[in-house]
Design an enzyme around this catalytic site. Structure first.
Site, PDB file in Angstrom:
ATOM      1  N   HIS A 125      45.942  36.606  34.412  1.00  0.00           N
ATOM      2  CA  HIS A 125      46.348  37.400  35.573  1.00  0.00           C
ATOM      3  C   HIS A 125      45.253  37.255  36.634  1.00  0.00           C
ATOM      4  O   HIS A 125      44.087  37.070  36.295  1.00  0.00           O
ATOM      5  CB  HIS A 125      46.457  38.857  35.097  1.00  0.00           C
ATOM      6  CG  HIS A 125      47.032  39.814  36.088  1.00  0.00           C
ATOM      7  ND1 HIS A 125      46.287  40.327  37.123  1.00  0.00           N
ATOM      8  CD2 HIS A 125      48.253  40.373  36.179  1.00  0.00           C
ATOM      9  CE1 HIS A 125      47.049  41.174  37.814  1.00  0.00           C
ATOM     10  NE2 HIS A 125      48.243  41.210  37.262  1.00  0.00           N
ATOM     11  N   LYS A 230      50.018  51.434  31.832  1.00  0.00           N
ATOM     12  CA  LYS A 230      50.848  50.487  31.089  1.00  0.00           C
ATOM     13  C   LYS A 230      51.055  50.966  29.653  1.00  0.00           C
ATOM     14  O   LYS A 230      51.604  50.237  28.824  1.00  0.00           O
ATOM     15  CB  LYS A 230      50.234  49.091  31.123  1.00  0.00           C
ATOM     16  CG  LYS A 230      50.400  48.382  32.482  1.00  0.00           C
ATOM     17  CD  LYS A 230      49.827  46.993  32.419  1.00  0.00           C
ATOM     18  CE  LYS A 230      50.044  46.087  33.586  1.00  0.00           C
ATOM     19  NZ  LYS A 230      50.027  46.569  34.925  1.00  0.00           N
TER      20      LYS A 230
END
Lengths: 411, 142
Positions: A125, A230
């Site tokens: 990422h 998350k």
């Protein structure tokens, strides 16, 4: 089947899921971007603000001592959640991104120099890529990549041994679960190899901490980072775990109140332990909410969540792979509960806008993986990502709407 | 359905069969548009007549239906216009999408993009080609 029973048992804990979007029941499949919150988390945050709020660590009064206890309880819970030996290894951050920036700045500045190598993978990422580009630029170190092969996103981990013996690698930073490919990297074996070569490791657990059991002592990693939002927790709060041997000689990242012991007009000393990395008033309610979220996930059990993820991921792969013209990224088996794909010539943003009209929340774009997308010859993909409150019938609904989208946008 | 307001027939037509798609060789000038949120890229090529009107316009790129259709429709509208007229049309078009009660005067079939008003997150898609056009025109003017 174990699988549907998780949603059957726990979905009702999430009030947000019980709504219609554009006239259709909401099908929330954007969990890799952010998960939803159970009532217990929402209620505890409200209760804290109603009953206990004050600043932490500096007040003698009752509210401050209650706040401080709740905040430090959250730290202790995070240590248990990650299998860390001590709460002193747990630093509260704003999230995964800040955790990695903290390490890249504080550890990187002290340990990297010309000739050194920072090794990451091609599937990282942007949050686990750009901080290392900057650290390399600042210190004169170079940044190298472990290659990702094909749409399956395979990394030849046997390359690792060679790269670590041939180069002066100081740090290996990699993701546990890829947010765009859905593949699961063998963290324990990777960290063991790195350890044999004396290389410091950082694990990006943003997509795994709320989805799989994690024990930092068994994994033997030096740093591990994740975000609260998350894994059923609030936004703006995250955890950085640091191996005490590495953390102890690390300099602070930001400076100010809360992190000092003695200050004069000329100089200052830092507090010991994790507090020296937490300058300023922290996100107290965030930590308290995250504590409840971690407790909630432990009640369900992360092995059960992991099994559920694998099942939904494989079911989604099987059912979506029957759609004409679909290109799916990541492995067929042993995949995480997310699936990203391209559907014929239809652009991901058009697909996502179309699905939204039927109440389905997907993500479309490069998923903060621009270099990987470019390498795979893709511009953007659509992504469906699951959590334990999702059901197989929601996957069927997704397939139905994608079939309609093919007709709608088809040539 | 609301989705049909966004993806009107003419939009779907222009996205599947974009007009004036392709490159123009130099001395044509080009301008680029890039949308960092989705990675969409559009390149607009312009050649001007000695009188300063847009003689030819073409575009390339990979983009969503809204972006492709908006850029394709744009190419059909700006041909033959002066630089000032083309930039004026860009302003009118963007005002039409972003402000209330802006008349569609002079927009022609660009009005088909009116659905974007209800989907503000797609505004960038609808205007990307226009920013690229401005880039191509400014290159020439300078």
């Amino acid at each position: 089947m174990v699988v549907n029973s998780l949603a059957e048992r726990y979905r009702a804990d999430f009030p947000i899921l019980d709504q219609k979007v554009n006239g259709f029941p909401l099908v929330y499949l954007d969990n890799a971007a952010s998960t939803q919150h159970p009532n217990c988390v929402i209620d505890e945050i409200a209760r804290y603000y109603r009953e206990d709020h004050a600043n932490v660590h500096r007040g003698i009064h009752a509210l401050s001592s209650r706040s401080t206890k709740l905040y430090e309880d959250a730290r202790a819970r995070a240590a248990r959640f990650l299998g860390a030996a001590s709460a002193d290894s747990i630093i509260f951050t704003r999230g995964t991104t800040e955790g990695i920036n903290l390490v890249a700045t504080s550890w990187g500045t002290a340990h990297l120099g010309p000739g050194d190598v920072i090794l990451i993978t091609e599937m990282e990422h942007h949050a686990n890529l750009i901080p290392w580009q900057i650290a390399a630029r600042r210190t004169g170190a170079s940044l190298q990549y472990l290659a990702v092969h094909g749409d399956e996103g395979t990394i030849d981990w046997s390359d690792l041994e060679r790269l670590l013996s041939q180069n002066r690698v100081r740090l290996l930073a990699f993701t546990h679960i890829s947010n765009s490919l859905g593949c699961i990297n063998p963290v324990r074996a990777i960290c063991a190899t790195a350890r044999r070569h004396g290389v410091t490791t950082l694990v990006d657990a943003a997509q795994s901490a709320g989805h799989a059991p994690i024990n930092v002592q068994e994994l033997d990693c030096d740093f591990l980072v994740f975000s609260g939002h998350k894994c059923c927790g609030p936004t703006g709060i995250g955890i950085l775990y640091g191996n005490p041997a590495v953390l102890d000689d690390m300099q602070p990242y930001q400076f100010g109140g809360e992190m000092i012991s003695r200050v004069t007009y000329e100089s200052a000393d830092w507090k010991p332990g994790p507090h020296r990395f937490e300058a300023g008033t922290p996100h107290i309610a965030g930590a308290i909410g995250l504590n409840v979220a971690m407790d909630y996930l432990e009640t369900i059990g992360r092995p059960a969540i992991q099994a559920n993820d694998h099942h939904l991921g494989e079911v989604a792969y099987e059912r979506l792979s029957r759609l004409p013209g679909i290109r799916i990224l990541g492995p067929r088996r042993e995949r995480a509960g997310l699936i990203s794909f391209q559907l014929g010539a239809t652009h991901a943003h058009d697909l996502v806008a179309y699905a939204d009209q039927f109440g389905i929340a997907l993500r479309g774009g490069h998923h903060c993986n621009q270099p990987l997308m470019r390498k795979l010859g893709l511009q953007a993909t659509a992504r469906a990502s699951f959590y334990f409150y999702n059901t197989e019938s929601e996957i069927d609904r997704l397939v139905e709407v994608l079939e309609a989208a093919i007709k709608y946008f088809g040539a | 359905m609301e989705i049909d307001e966004l993806y009107q027939t003419i939009i779907l037509d222009h996205s599947k069969r974009p007009r004036n798609f392709g490159e123009l060789p130099p001395p044509a000038t080009k301008g680029e548009g890039y949308n960092p949120s989705c990675g969409d890229e559009v390149v607009v090529f312009i050649s001007q007549s000695p009188q300063g009107t847009i003689e030819q316009v073409r575009f390339t790129g990979q983009a969503c239906a809204i972006c492709t259709a908006s850029t394709s429709l744009m190419t059909t509208q700006v041909k033959g216009k002066t630089v000032a007229e083309a930039l004026g049309l860009k302003r009118t078009f963007i005002d039409f999408l972003t402000q209330d009660a802006i008349p569609a005067t002079g927009l022609g079939n660009l009005q088909a993009l009116a659905g974007v008003k209800k989907f503000p997150q797609r505004l960038k898609c609808a205007t990307l080609g226009w920013h690229a056009l401005e880039g191509a025109l400014k290159t020439n003017v300078g």
